[in-house]
Scaffold this active site. Structure first.
Site, PDB file in Angstrom:
ATOM      1  N   THR A  40      91.180 -12.696  12.407  1.00 21.49           N
ATOM      2  CA  THR A  40      90.649 -13.286  13.006  1.00 21.49           C
ATOM      3  C   THR A  40      91.560 -14.561  13.682  1.00 21.49           C
ATOM      4  O   THR A  40      90.411 -14.972  14.728  1.00 21.49           O
ATOM      5  CB  THR A  40      89.697 -14.592  11.481  1.00 21.49           C
ATOM      6  OG1 THR A  40      88.847 -12.746  11.326  1.00 21.49           O
ATOM      7  CG2 THR A  40      89.075 -14.990  12.058  1.00 21.49           C
ATOM      8  N   ASP A 312      93.399 -14.904   3.290  1.00 18.80           N
ATOM      9  CA  ASP A 312      91.699 -15.537   3.103  1.00 18.80           C
ATOM     10  C   ASP A 312      90.928 -14.750   1.900  1.00 18.80           C
ATOM     11  O   ASP A 312      90.197 -15.646   1.535  1.00 18.80           O
ATOM     12  CB  ASP A 312      91.191 -15.020   4.224  1.00 18.80           C
ATOM     13  CG  ASP A 312      92.232 -16.074   5.327  1.00 18.80           C
ATOM     14  OD1 ASP A 312      92.796 -16.733   5.372  1.00 18.80           O
ATOM     15  OD2 ASP A 312      90.668 -16.397   6.159  1.00 18.80           O
ATOM     16  N   HIS A 444     114.665 -41.614  19.724  1.00 16.58           N
ATOM     17  CA  HIS A 444     114.031 -42.540  20.135  1.00 16.58           C
ATOM     18  C   HIS A 444     114.196 -42.453  21.901  1.00 16.58           C
ATOM     19  O   HIS A 444     114.780 -42.280  22.467  1.00 16.58           O
ATOM     20  CB  HIS A 444     114.670 -44.034  19.631  1.00 16.58           C
ATOM     21  CG  HIS A 444     113.590 -45.282  20.631  1.00 16.58           C
ATOM     22  ND1 HIS A 444     112.971 -45.874  20.001  1.00 16.58           N
ATOM     23  CD2 HIS A 444     113.629 -45.441  21.784  1.00 16.58           C
ATOM     24  CE1 HIS A 444     112.794 -46.601  21.180  1.00 16.58           C
ATOM     25  NE2 HIS A 444     113.249 -46.765  22.097  1.00 16.58           N
TER      26      HIS A 444
HETATM   27  P1  FAD Z   1      91.942 -12.211   8.838  1.00 18.34           P
HETATM   28  O1  FAD Z   1      92.993 -13.218  10.177  1.00 18.34           O
HETATM   29  O2  FAD Z   1      90.578 -12.603   9.016  1.00 18.34           O
HETATM   30  O3  FAD Z   1      92.293 -10.409   9.429  1.00 18.34           O
HETATM   31  C1  FAD Z   1      91.780  -9.388   8.273  1.00 18.34           C
HETATM   32  C2  FAD Z   1      91.622  -8.282   9.037  1.00 18.34           C
HETATM   33  O4  FAD Z   1      90.731  -7.281   8.523  1.00 18.34           O
HETATM   34  C3  FAD Z   1      90.234  -8.168  10.227  1.00 18.34           C
HETATM   35  O5  FAD Z   1      91.352  -8.265  11.385  1.00 18.34           O
HETATM   36  C4  FAD Z   1      88.850  -7.197   9.398  1.00 18.34           C
HETATM   37  O6  FAD Z   1      88.932  -6.894  10.887  1.00 18.34           O
HETATM   38  C5  FAD Z   1      90.034  -6.393   8.967  1.00 18.34           C
HETATM   39  N1  FAD Z   1      89.826  -5.196   7.861  1.00 18.34           N
HETATM   40  C6  FAD Z   1      88.989  -6.492   6.662  1.00 18.34           C
HETATM   41  N2  FAD Z   1      88.178  -4.845   6.547  1.00 18.34           N
HETATM   42  C7  FAD Z   1      88.782  -4.017   6.851  1.00 18.34           C
HETATM   43  C8  FAD Z   1      88.934  -2.920   6.292  1.00 18.34           C
HETATM   44  N3  FAD Z   1      88.034  -2.092   5.352  1.00 18.34           N
HETATM   45  N4  FAD Z   1      89.767  -1.658   7.020  1.00 18.34           N
HETATM   46  C9  FAD Z   1      90.563  -2.061   8.188  1.00 18.34           C
HETATM   47  N5  FAD Z   1      90.623  -3.061   8.630  1.00 18.34           N
HETATM   48  C10 FAD Z   1      89.657  -4.381   7.648  1.00 18.34           C
HETATM   49  N6  FAD Z   1      94.491 -20.501  10.729  1.00 18.34           N
HETATM   50  C11 FAD Z   1      95.095 -21.802  10.371  1.00 18.34           C
HETATM   51  O7  FAD Z   1      96.292 -21.868   9.994  1.00 18.34           O
HETATM   52  N7  FAD Z   1      95.371 -22.392  12.022  1.00 18.34           N
HETATM   53  C12 FAD Z   1      94.331 -22.288  12.924  1.00 18.34           C
HETATM   54  O8  FAD Z   1      94.499 -23.323  13.711  1.00 18.34           O
HETATM   55  C13 FAD Z   1      93.169 -21.828  12.504  1.00 18.34           C
HETATM   56  N8  FAD Z   1      91.837 -21.786  13.755  1.00 18.34           N
HETATM   57  C14 FAD Z   1      91.077 -21.264  13.188  1.00 18.34           C
HETATM   58  C15 FAD Z   1      89.603 -21.252  13.885  1.00 18.34           C
HETATM   59  C16 FAD Z   1      88.654 -20.475  13.267  1.00 18.34           C
HETATM   60  C17 FAD Z   1      87.163 -20.579  14.513  1.00 18.34           C
HETATM   61  C18 FAD Z   1      88.659 -19.623  12.326  1.00 18.34           C
HETATM   62  C19 FAD Z   1      87.711 -19.034  12.039  1.00 18.34           C
HETATM   63  C20 FAD Z   1      89.629 -19.862  11.910  1.00 18.34           C
HETATM   64  C21 FAD Z   1      91.151 -20.448  12.014  1.00 18.34           C
HETATM   65  N9  FAD Z   1      91.514 -19.946  10.907  1.00 18.34           N
HETATM   66  C22 FAD Z   1      93.064 -20.831  11.759  1.00 18.34           C
HETATM   67  C23 FAD Z   1      91.826 -19.481   9.700  1.00 18.34           C
HETATM   68  C24 FAD Z   1      92.964 -18.462   9.867  1.00 18.34           C
HETATM   69  O9  FAD Z   1      92.187 -17.741  11.117  1.00 18.34           O
HETATM   70  C25 FAD Z   1      92.804 -17.394   9.077  1.00 18.34           C
HETATM   71  O10 FAD Z   1      93.426 -18.221   7.389  1.00 18.34           O
HETATM   72  C26 FAD Z   1      94.232 -16.283   9.106  1.00 18.34           C
HETATM   73  O11 FAD Z   1      93.197 -14.866  10.079  1.00 18.34           O
HETATM   74  C27 FAD Z   1      93.608 -15.377   7.762  1.00 18.34           C
HETATM   75  O12 FAD Z   1      94.939 -14.220   7.885  1.00 18.34           O
HETATM   76  P2  FAD Z   1      94.063 -12.961   7.044  1.00 18.34           P
HETATM   77  O13 FAD Z   1      95.382 -11.811   7.372  1.00 18.34           O
HETATM   78  O14 FAD Z   1      94.170 -12.578   5.442  1.00 18.34           O
HETATM   79  O15 FAD Z   1      92.797 -12.154   7.670  1.00 18.34           O
END
Ligand code: FAD
Ligand code: NAI
Length: 465
Positions: A40, A312, A444
């Site tokens: 994401t 997440d 500063h």
């Molecule tokens: P994700 O980034 O959601 O990645 C999970 C991945 O797993 C996805 O690509 C998905 O396709 C894949 N997946 C899921 N199920 C399967 C499966 N069964 N098999 C294979 N692949 C799979 N956070 C910040 O800290 N700073 C920011 O500025 C910020 N801005 C954001 C702006 C927006 C618009 C959004 C929506 C979120 C933002 N976030 C920000 C939050 C941040 O994107 C998430 O907290 C972060 O991406 C979480 O990381 P993750 O690896 O847990 O999951």
């Protein structure tokens, strides 16, 4: 294929876990269904939103701030396709960079949808067709989150959008209604307001950014209002109707009362995100979820041996850097080392202008916990660099626990505070008192001198205001 570790999900949690595992010599595979690594965050979150925030901030500054600094621009116009393209370029460059990092650390990247098919077994439905079974000693679930839907509001990602659609609108809406005054609503609402939309934010609660320290969120809202953003606090959206000319949004006071209709060209639903574990096969091995669908963890372990969870889709703040740190800690634990994340020191930044940056406890949390604390504050109005830069909005607030003499919270609203919060995180990790920060030499003239002055304020000796 047989691995030490298979990671399902290629976001910041998953890919950082993979890099660390590769560094530690674990034979590792990462599975991603999106066709691009970065999750994401890189594809539809942190990176594209920051690309638009940065560009739209310049666009607005060019007309509103530059003239007062003696920079006159005639014929200023928005080139939205180029603004969107430079956002996509940033995403492309960074996602390819992550692919390179997988190769560099000898991690196998499997493009497809992964499902747990038993302890130590993951079945992948490959994007290019067919399937592949991976045998592994450990599995890390890093499947992330998706937007929470609002019942009765049908997302089409063109006129009624989540953050994903709001990152790619083909034209600037005349009127935009944002549902939810959280981080996404205020960041992306700011982007489109700066580009010319009239933005109204409808928020269920009586304050914006409900989890942020109230004094900071109140100051933040005041600034957003001055910039032209409108707010309907204490209201809920009960329906969005598609009419020929636009959208009709029905809102009602949250506490009950008569409904009103607002008109919009685009509605952004930004009421939070929920964990994504659909089709993951966790039920086949008995991995538990809580009532809200999160997979709980104990030091990144699920209730099933050999299956870990990070980012997440588990508990805690939904932030990329939290997911990254959990990924590193989980990889180290799996490699037989120690892995640790300090959940008391996870910074939170809202990348608007001014930015909001916070870490640790809010005043409300300290009061609720009955913890005695001292406060030091400093307004950017009294900071020399802020005045020179015409960026005087906002303040710094430092909270120190009386019993331990440790800084337990720092809350800021102001230009560039997202870059300034790092120094405070380091100080808090080292158990600093406010006096430690106050007696540390700061360059500063910098905005960070405001942190030093606020820290002095904890012991009553702020000097510059
Ligand atoms: P994700 O980034 O959601 O990645 C999970 C991945 O797993 C996805 O690509 C998905 O396709 C894949 N997946 C899921 N199920 C399967 C499966 N069964 N098999 C294979 N692949 C799979 N956070 C910040 O800290 N700073 C920011 O500025 C910020 N801005 C954001 C702006 C927006 C618009 C959004 C929506 C979120 C933002 N976030 C920000 C939050 C941040 O994107 C998430 O907290 C972060 O991406 C979480 O990381 P993750 O690896 O847990 O999951
Ligand atoms: P959020 O949790 O930040 O805000 C959602 C807001 O919607 C809350 O204020 C809530 O009270 C309100 N709300 C809930 N239901 C509602 C309803 N029916 N009507 C009106 N208001 C309602 O969630 P958001 O903004 O969707 O972001 C999701 C997550 O993504 C964030 O919690 C954050 O973790 C992450 N994120 C982080 C960013 C950053 O670090 N800069 C940027 C964007 C997202």
């Amino acid at each position: 294929m047989s691995y030490d570790l298979v990671i399902i999900g290629g976001g910041p949690g998953g890919y950082n876990c993979a890099i660390r595992a590769g560094q530690l010599g674990l034979k590792t595979a990462i599975i991603e269904s999106r066709g691009k690594l970065g999750g994401t965050c890189l594809n539809v979150g942190c990176i594209p939103s920051k690309a638009l925030l940065h560009a739209s901030e310049y666009f607005e500054a060019a007309s509103k701030t530059f003239p007062s600094m003696g920079v006159k621009i005639t014929g200023l116009e928005l080139d939205l396709p180029q603004m969107l393209k430079q956002k996509e370029d940033a995403v492309d460059g960074l996602t390819k960079g992550v692919e390179f990092l997988m190769r560099k650390h000898k991690v196998d990247y499997v493009k497809g949808f992964g499902a747990i098919a038993g302890v130590g077994r993951v079945e992948v439905k490959l994007i290019d067709g067919g399937s592949q079974t991976l045998e592994t000693k450990a599995i890390v679930i890093a499947t992330g989150s998706v937007p929470t839907p609002l019942p009765g509001v049908d997302i089409d990602e063109e006129r009624i959008v989540t953050s994903t659609g709001a990152l790619s609108l083909k034209q600037v809406p005349g009127k935009m209604i944002v549902i939810g005054a959280g981080v996404i609503g205020l960041e992306l609402g700011s982007v489109w307001r700066r580009l010319g939309a009239e933005v109204t934010v409808v928020e269920f609660l009586d304050k914006i950014t409900p989890t942020i320290d109230t004094e900071i969120s109140t100051a933040f809202q005041r600034t957003l209002k001055k910039q032209g953003m409108k707010f309907e606090l204490g209201h809920k959206v009960v329906g969005v109707e598609k009419a020929s000319g636009g959208l009709l949004v029905s809102i009602e006071p949250a506490k009950g009362g008569a409904a009103r209709t607002l008109e919009a060209d685009v509605v952004l639903v930004a009421i939070g995100r929920k964990p994504f574990t659909e089709g993951l096969g966790i039920e086949t091995v008995g991995v538990k979820t809580d009532q809200r669908g999160f997979i709980p963890n104990d030091h990144f372990k699920t209730n099933i041996d050999g299956i870990y969870v990070i980012g997440d889709c588990t508990t805690g703040p939904m932030l990329a850097h939290k997911a990254e740190d959990e990924g590193i800690a989980a990889a180290q634990a799996i490699a037989g080392q120690w892995g640790h994340v300090n959940y008391d020191v996870i910074p939170n930044v809202i990348y608007t202008d001014p930015e909001v940056a916070t870490v640790g406890k809010t005043e409300e949390e300290l009061k609720a916990a009955g913890i005695e604390y001292k406060t030091g504050k400093f307004p950017f109005m009294a900071n020399s660099r802020a005045r020179t830069n015409h960026e005087t909005e906002g303040m710094v607030k430092v909270l120190e626990e009386v019993a331990t003499k440790k800084v337990v919270g720092v809350h800021m609203v102001g230009a560039g505070v997202g870059e300034m919060i790092g120094e405070v995180c380091v100080a808090m990790e080292f158990g600093a008192s406010a006096e430690d920060i106050a007696r540390t030499c700061h360059a500063h003239p910098t905005m960070s001198e405001a942190i030093k002055e606020a820290a002095k304020g904890v012991d009553g000796w702020t000097m510059q205001a």
